[in-house]
Scaffold this motif. Structure first.
Motif, PDB file in Angstrom:
ATOM      1  N   MET A 199     -45.113  94.478  -0.229  1.00 44.99           N
ATOM      2  CA  MET A 199     -46.511  94.736  -0.544  1.00 44.99           C
ATOM      3  C   MET A 199     -47.278  94.835   0.775  1.00 44.99           C
ATOM      4  O   MET A 199     -47.185  93.968   1.619  1.00 44.99           O
ATOM      5  N   SER A 200     -48.026  95.880   0.933  1.00 44.49           N
ATOM      6  CA  SER A 200     -48.765  96.071   2.175  1.00 44.49           C
ATOM      7  C   SER A 200     -50.092  95.307   2.143  1.00 44.49           C
ATOM      8  O   SER A 200     -50.586  94.925   1.083  1.00 44.49           O
ATOM      9  N   LYS A 201     -50.653  95.129   3.314  1.00 41.40           N
ATOM     10  CA  LYS A 201     -51.928  94.409   3.423  1.00 41.40           C
ATOM     11  C   LYS A 201     -53.052  95.199   2.765  1.00 41.40           C
ATOM     12  O   LYS A 201     -53.942  94.625   2.149  1.00 41.40           O
ATOM     13  N   THR A 202     -52.991  96.530   2.898  1.00 42.84           N
ATOM     14  CA  THR A 202     -54.024  97.372   2.287  1.00 42.84           C
ATOM     15  C   THR A 202     -53.978  97.260   0.776  1.00 42.84           C
ATOM     16  O   THR A 202     -55.033  97.166   0.125  1.00 42.84           O
ATOM     17  N   ASN A 203     -52.787  97.249   0.223  1.00 41.22           N
ATOM     18  CA  ASN A 203     -52.632  97.119  -1.223  1.00 41.22           C
ATOM     19  C   ASN A 203     -53.178  95.776  -1.706  1.00 41.22           C
ATOM     20  O   ASN A 203     -53.823  95.700  -2.754  1.00 41.22           O
ATOM     21  N   THR A 204     -52.958  94.733  -0.927  1.00 43.35           N
ATOM     22  CA  THR A 204     -53.453  93.413  -1.295  1.00 43.35           C
ATOM     23  C   THR A 204     -54.979  93.397  -1.301  1.00 43.35           C
ATOM     24  O   THR A 204     -55.600  92.844  -2.217  1.00 43.35           O
ATOM     25  N   LEU A 205     -55.594  94.005  -0.276  1.00 46.11           N
ATOM     26  CA  LEU A 205     -57.060  94.057  -0.218  1.00 46.11           C
ATOM     27  C   LEU A 205     -57.639  94.859  -1.381  1.00 46.11           C
ATOM     28  O   LEU A 205     -58.665  94.485  -1.946  1.00 46.11           O
ATOM     29  N   ILE A 206     -56.973  95.928  -1.761  1.00 48.49           N
ATOM     30  CA  ILE A 206     -57.427  96.735  -2.895  1.00 48.49           C
ATOM     31  C   ILE A 206     -57.325  95.932  -4.190  1.00 48.49           C
ATOM     32  O   ILE A 206     -58.225  95.977  -5.038  1.00 48.49           O
ATOM     33  N   GLN A 207     -56.262  95.167  -4.342  1.00 45.26           N
ATOM     34  CA  GLN A 207     -56.106  94.344  -5.533  1.00 45.26           C
ATOM     35  C   GLN A 207     -57.168  93.250  -5.604  1.00 45.26           C
ATOM     36  O   GLN A 207     -57.704  92.965  -6.671  1.00 45.26           O
ATOM     37  N   VAL A 208     -57.486  92.636  -4.468  1.00 43.51           N
ATOM     38  CA  VAL A 208     -58.518  91.599  -4.447  1.00 43.51           C
ATOM     39  C   VAL A 208     -59.870  92.199  -4.801  1.00 43.51           C
ATOM     40  O   VAL A 208     -60.644  91.622  -5.581  1.00 43.51           O
ATOM     41  N   ALA A 209     -60.179  93.368  -4.246  1.00 46.57           N
ATOM     42  CA  ALA A 209     -61.443  94.035  -4.565  1.00 46.57           C
ATOM     43  C   ALA A 209     -61.501  94.396  -6.046  1.00 46.57           C
ATOM     44  O   ALA A 209     -62.548  94.238  -6.692  1.00 46.57           O
ATOM     45  N   GLY A 210     -60.397  94.854  -6.606  1.00 44.59           N
ATOM     46  CA  GLY A 210     -60.349  95.159  -8.033  1.00 44.59           C
ATOM     47  C   GLY A 210     -60.555  93.919  -8.886  1.00 44.59           C
ATOM     48  O   GLY A 210     -61.226  93.971  -9.922  1.00 44.59           O
ATOM     49  N   LEU A 211     -59.985  92.809  -8.460  1.00 49.58           N
ATOM     50  CA  LEU A 211     -60.151  91.550  -9.192  1.00 49.58           C
ATOM     51  C   LEU A 211     -61.609  91.103  -9.179  1.00 49.58           C
ATOM     52  O   LEU A 211     -62.145  90.688 -10.205  1.00 49.58           O
ATOM     53  N   LEU A 212     -62.246  91.195  -8.012  1.00 53.66           N
ATOM     54  CA  LEU A 212     -63.657  90.808  -7.915  1.00 53.66           C
ATOM     55  C   LEU A 212     -64.526  91.706  -8.790  1.00 53.66           C
ATOM     56  O   LEU A 212     -65.464  91.233  -9.440  1.00 53.66           O
ATOM     57  N   LYS A 213     -64.209  92.991  -8.817  1.00 48.42           N
ATOM     58  CA  LYS A 213     -64.992  93.926  -9.622  1.00 48.42           C
ATOM     59  C   LYS A 213     -64.779  93.687 -11.118  1.00 48.42           C
ATOM     60  O   LYS A 213     -65.735  93.692 -11.901  1.00 48.42           O
ATOM     61  N   GLU A 214     -63.539  93.460 -11.497  1.00 49.21           N
ATOM     62  CA  GLU A 214     -63.209  93.272 -12.913  1.00 49.21           C
ATOM     63  C   GLU A 214     -63.850  92.007 -13.487  1.00 49.21           C
ATOM     64  O   GLU A 214     -64.359  92.004 -14.598  1.00 49.21           O
ATOM     65  N   HIS A 215     -63.825  90.934 -12.713  1.00 51.51           N
ATOM     66  CA  HIS A 215     -64.354  89.653 -13.196  1.00 51.51           C
ATOM     67  C   HIS A 215     -65.803  89.417 -12.791  1.00 51.51           C
ATOM     68  O   HIS A 215     -66.342  88.341 -13.046  1.00 51.51           O
ATOM     69  N   LYS A 216     -66.395  90.419 -12.134  1.00 56.38           N
ATOM     70  CA  LYS A 216     -67.781  90.335 -11.669  1.00 56.38           C
ATOM     71  C   LYS A 216     -68.022  89.051 -10.862  1.00 56.38           C
ATOM     72  O   LYS A 216     -68.988  88.335 -11.057  1.00 56.38           O
ATOM     73  N   ALA A 217     -67.103  88.801  -9.948  1.00 55.00           N
ATOM     74  CA  ALA A 217     -67.174  87.611  -9.106  1.00 55.00           C
ATOM     75  C   ALA A 217     -67.536  88.004  -7.684  1.00 55.00           C
ATOM     76  O   ALA A 217     -66.870  87.635  -6.723  1.00 55.00           O
ATOM     77  N   TRP A 218     -68.606  88.772  -7.539  1.00 52.50           N
ATOM     78  CA  TRP A 218     -69.013  89.239  -6.217  1.00 52.50           C
ATOM     79  C   TRP A 218     -69.481  88.101  -5.320  1.00 52.50           C
ATOM     80  O   TRP A 218     -69.534  88.261  -4.101  1.00 52.50           O
TER      81      TRP A 218
END
Length: 52
Positions: free
Chosen positions: A1-20
């Motif tokens: 798993m690349s670092k970029t993929n991890t950052l994209i997943q974290v951003a998606g998680l924050l967006k999905e759960h509205k945990a900005w």
């Protein structure tokens, strides 16, 4: 798993759960980690570690 993929997943998680509110905390942790890694071998390291 690349670092970029991890950052994209974290951003998606924050967006999905509205945990900005977590974004500034994550940024601060990343910046602190960057400071610790970059000053690891320098003369500033005793002063940086004294802060923690």
């Amino acid at each position: 798993m690349s670092k970029t993929n991890t950052l994209i997943q974290v951003a998606g998680l924050l967006k999905e759960h509205k945990a900005w509110w977590l974004a500034p905390i994550i940024v601060v942790f990343l910046l602190l980690g960057l400071v610790l890694v970059t000053t690891q071998g320098s003369a500033l390291s005793p002063f940086i570690y004294a802060l923690f």
